[in-house]
Motif scaffolding. Structure first.
Motif, PDB file in Angstrom:
ATOM      1  N   TYR A 121       0.840  -1.207   0.000  1.00  0.00           N
ATOM      2  CA  TYR A 121       0.000   0.000   0.000  1.00  0.00           C
ATOM      3  C   TYR A 121       0.874   1.255   0.000  1.00  0.00           C
ATOM      4  O   TYR A 121       0.617   2.205  -0.765  1.00  0.00           O
ATOM      5  CB  TYR A 121      -0.929   0.002   1.212  1.00  0.00           C
ATOM      6  CG  TYR A 121      -1.546   1.348   1.468  1.00  0.00           C
ATOM      7  CD1 TYR A 121      -2.639   1.793   0.726  1.00  0.00           C
ATOM      8  CD2 TYR A 121      -1.015   2.206   2.435  1.00  0.00           C
ATOM      9  CE1 TYR A 121      -3.184   3.052   0.941  1.00  0.00           C
ATOM     10  CE2 TYR A 121      -1.560   3.461   2.656  1.00  0.00           C
ATOM     11  CZ  TYR A 121      -2.647   3.881   1.910  1.00  0.00           C
ATOM     12  OH  TYR A 121      -3.180   5.125   2.127  1.00  0.00           O
ATOM     13  N   ASN A 122       1.885   1.280   0.859  1.00  0.00           N
ATOM     14  CA  ASN A 122       2.704   2.486   0.992  1.00  0.00           C
ATOM     15  C   ASN A 122       3.354   2.888  -0.335  1.00  0.00           C
ATOM     16  O   ASN A 122       3.317   4.064  -0.729  1.00  0.00           O
ATOM     17  CB  ASN A 122       3.796   2.261   2.041  1.00  0.00           C
ATOM     18  CG  ASN A 122       3.253   2.219   3.452  1.00  0.00           C
ATOM     19  OD1 ASN A 122       2.139   2.682   3.725  1.00  0.00           O
ATOM     20  ND2 ASN A 122       4.028   1.653   4.370  1.00  0.00           N
ATOM     21  N   VAL A 123       3.943   1.925  -1.030  1.00  0.00           N
ATOM     22  CA  VAL A 123       4.634   2.272  -2.275  1.00  0.00           C
ATOM     23  C   VAL A 123       3.635   2.544  -3.392  1.00  0.00           C
ATOM     24  O   VAL A 123       3.842   3.436  -4.226  1.00  0.00           O
ATOM     25  CB  VAL A 123       5.654   1.176  -2.655  1.00  0.00           C
ATOM     26  CG1 VAL A 123       4.977  -0.109  -3.072  1.00  0.00           C
ATOM     27  CG2 VAL A 123       6.598   1.673  -3.740  1.00  0.00           C
ATOM     28  N   THR A 124       2.523   1.819  -3.411  1.00  0.00           N
ATOM     29  CA  THR A 124       1.507   2.074  -4.438  1.00  0.00           C
ATOM     30  C   THR A 124       0.901   3.458  -4.251  1.00  0.00           C
ATOM     31  O   THR A 124       0.681   4.195  -5.226  1.00  0.00           O
ATOM     32  CB  THR A 124       0.407   1.005  -4.394  1.00  0.00           C
ATOM     33  OG1 THR A 124       1.002  -0.284  -4.527  1.00  0.00           O
ATOM     34  CG2 THR A 124      -0.597   1.207  -5.516  1.00  0.00           C
ATOM     35  N   ARG A 125       0.621   3.791  -3.018  1.00  0.00           N
ATOM     36  CA  ARG A 125       0.054   5.119  -2.720  1.00  0.00           C
ATOM     37  C   ARG A 125       0.973   6.229  -3.213  1.00  0.00           C
ATOM     38  O   ARG A 125       0.531   7.283  -3.640  1.00  0.00           O
ATOM     39  CB  ARG A 125      -0.166   5.245  -1.207  1.00  0.00           C
ATOM     40  CG  ARG A 125      -0.664   6.609  -0.749  1.00  0.00           C
ATOM     41  CD  ARG A 125      -2.049   6.903  -1.269  1.00  0.00           C
ATOM     42  NE  ARG A 125      -2.501   8.236  -0.865  1.00  0.00           N
ATOM     43  CZ  ARG A 125      -2.191   9.355  -1.477  1.00  0.00           C
ATOM     44  NH1 ARG A 125      -1.383   9.320  -2.540  1.00  0.00           N
ATOM     45  NH2 ARG A 125      -2.657  10.507  -1.063  1.00  0.00           N
ATOM     46  N   ALA A 126       2.289   5.950  -3.199  1.00  0.00           N
ATOM     47  CA  ALA A 126       3.256   6.963  -3.617  1.00  0.00           C
ATOM     48  C   ALA A 126       3.366   7.091  -5.132  1.00  0.00           C
ATOM     49  O   ALA A 126       3.605   8.188  -5.648  1.00  0.00           O
ATOM     50  CB  ALA A 126       4.627   6.646  -3.015  1.00  0.00           C
ATOM     51  N   VAL A 127       3.195   5.984  -5.876  1.00  0.00           N
ATOM     52  CA  VAL A 127       3.418   6.041  -7.327  1.00  0.00           C
ATOM     53  C   VAL A 127       2.124   6.153  -8.138  1.00  0.00           C
ATOM     54  O   VAL A 127       2.153   6.642  -9.275  1.00  0.00           O
ATOM     55  CB  VAL A 127       4.219   4.819  -7.833  1.00  0.00           C
ATOM     56  CG1 VAL A 127       5.528   4.678  -7.083  1.00  0.00           C
ATOM     57  CG2 VAL A 127       3.412   3.539  -7.736  1.00  0.00           C
ATOM     58  N   PHE A 128       1.010   5.713  -7.575  1.00  0.00           N
ATOM     59  CA  PHE A 128      -0.235   5.628  -8.351  1.00  0.00           C
ATOM     60  C   PHE A 128      -0.730   6.984  -8.867  1.00  0.00           C
ATOM     61  O   PHE A 128      -1.164   7.074 -10.026  1.00  0.00           O
ATOM     62  CB  PHE A 128      -1.311   4.942  -7.516  1.00  0.00           C
ATOM     63  CG  PHE A 128      -2.410   4.311  -8.321  1.00  0.00           C
ATOM     64  CD1 PHE A 128      -2.162   3.206  -9.124  1.00  0.00           C
ATOM     65  CD2 PHE A 128      -3.707   4.807  -8.268  1.00  0.00           C
ATOM     66  CE1 PHE A 128      -3.175   2.602  -9.866  1.00  0.00           C
ATOM     67  CE2 PHE A 128      -4.729   4.223  -9.006  1.00  0.00           C
ATOM     68  CZ  PHE A 128      -4.464   3.122  -9.800  1.00  0.00           C
ATOM     69  N   PRO A 129      -0.677   8.052  -8.068  1.00  0.00           N
ATOM     70  CA  PRO A 129      -1.144   9.350  -8.591  1.00  0.00           C
ATOM     71  C   PRO A 129      -0.408   9.799  -9.840  1.00  0.00           C
ATOM     72  O   PRO A 129      -1.016  10.359 -10.762  1.00  0.00           O
ATOM     73  CB  PRO A 129      -0.891  10.308  -7.418  1.00  0.00           C
ATOM     74  CG  PRO A 129      -0.954   9.435  -6.202  1.00  0.00           C
ATOM     75  CD  PRO A 129      -0.326   8.143  -6.636  1.00  0.00           C
ATOM     76  N   GLY A 130       0.893   9.546  -9.902  1.00  0.00           N
ATOM     77  CA  GLY A 130       1.659   9.921 -11.090  1.00  0.00           C
ATOM     78  C   GLY A 130       1.241   9.137 -12.313  1.00  0.00           C
ATOM     79  O   GLY A 130       1.183   9.673 -13.426  1.00  0.00           O
TER      80      GLY A 130
END
Length: 258
Positions: A121-130
């Motif tokens: 979740y942590n890494v997806t939350r960081a890259v998904f908006p881009g």
């Protein structure tokens, strides 16, 4: 076949491990710039070095996925350096616990949830908006047959891997109209060094693995490449209409057979 990854940046969590490192190698061979992200920097550097020696492009990055602030800072720096993470392989996980729930260790449960699920979740939350902003992205979540079917003595691993299925399907819904796909891979046991052993020899090495091989219609374990090749396809341009799917790499172990 050209998978269209020449201008893409791929981030592989747990990239220094067996399956993650093969994901990195295959994606790099397809032309992607690969970020080998692992809590073990030495392992990440070894994989990145192999890729660079083979003519690919790779960067070793140390990051603790359970530290949300560290993940956000790391991804932010990577996005600035590379122009954006296009592909995310949520591969990092712990799978070393074997104990029935009545005897289970609470610290092991908490550790596995924090790494296997919350880390993803942590890494997806960081890259998904881009990805949404650029209207192109690929997320592949590494589940397991234990997440699909359950795993005796693997309560924390099975639970977190099952949760990644719902996680991946939800991402597929959120990205569907913005060019972002999300899929889940559920492998059987994959250990290339043991895959070609006759079951009788495998029994001498690991009786647990031998029991799984006997239950598999193909009568063997899988290899890391079996998984990585599917990863590369799901990240390709050709897979742009494939999203929200759980794909088994199982040798048929999930089939009902006599």
């Amino acid at each position: 076949m050209d998978f269209g990854l020449d201008d893409r940046t791929a981030l592989v969590t747990g990239g220094g491990g067996r399956i993650g490192s093969e994901d990195c190698r295959v994606l790099a061979a397809e032309g992607a710039e690969v970020i080998v992200l692992d809590v073990d920097l030495d392992a990440a550097e070894e994989v990145a070095g192999e890729i660079e020696t083979s003519g690919g492009t790779a960067h070793a990055v140390e990051c603790d996925l359970t530290d949300r602030e560290e993940v956000a800072d790391t991804v932010g720096a990577l996005e600035e350096e590379t122009g954006g993470v296009d592909i995310l392989i949520n591969n990092a996980a712990m799978v070393d616990a074997r104990s029935q729930v009545k005897d289970y260790d609470d610290e092991t449960w908490d550790r596995d949830v924090s790494i296997n699920l919350t880390g993803a979740y942590n890494v997806t939350r960081a890259v998904f908006p881009g990805m949404l902003e650029r209207e192109w992205g690929r997320v592949v979540n590494m589940s397991s047959m234990a997440g699909w079917q359950g795993g005796f003595g693997q309560i924390s691993y099975s639970a977190t891997k099952a949760a990644l299925i719902g996680f991946g399907k939800t991402l597929a819904l959120e990205g569907a109209q913005r060019g972002v796909t999300s899929n889940v891979i559920a492998p059987n046991i994959v250990v290339e060094a043991l895959a070609d052993l006759p079951i009788e020899q495998l029994e001498e090495v690991d009786p647990y693995f031998a029991r799984i091989a006997r239950a598999t219609p193909m009568r063997r374990l899988g290899t890391e490449a079996d998984v990585a090749n599917l990863v590369a396809f799901l990240c390709s341009e050709q897979a742009n209409y494939v999203t929200g799917q759980v794909v088994g790499v199982t040798g048929g172990i999930d089939l009902f057979s006599f």
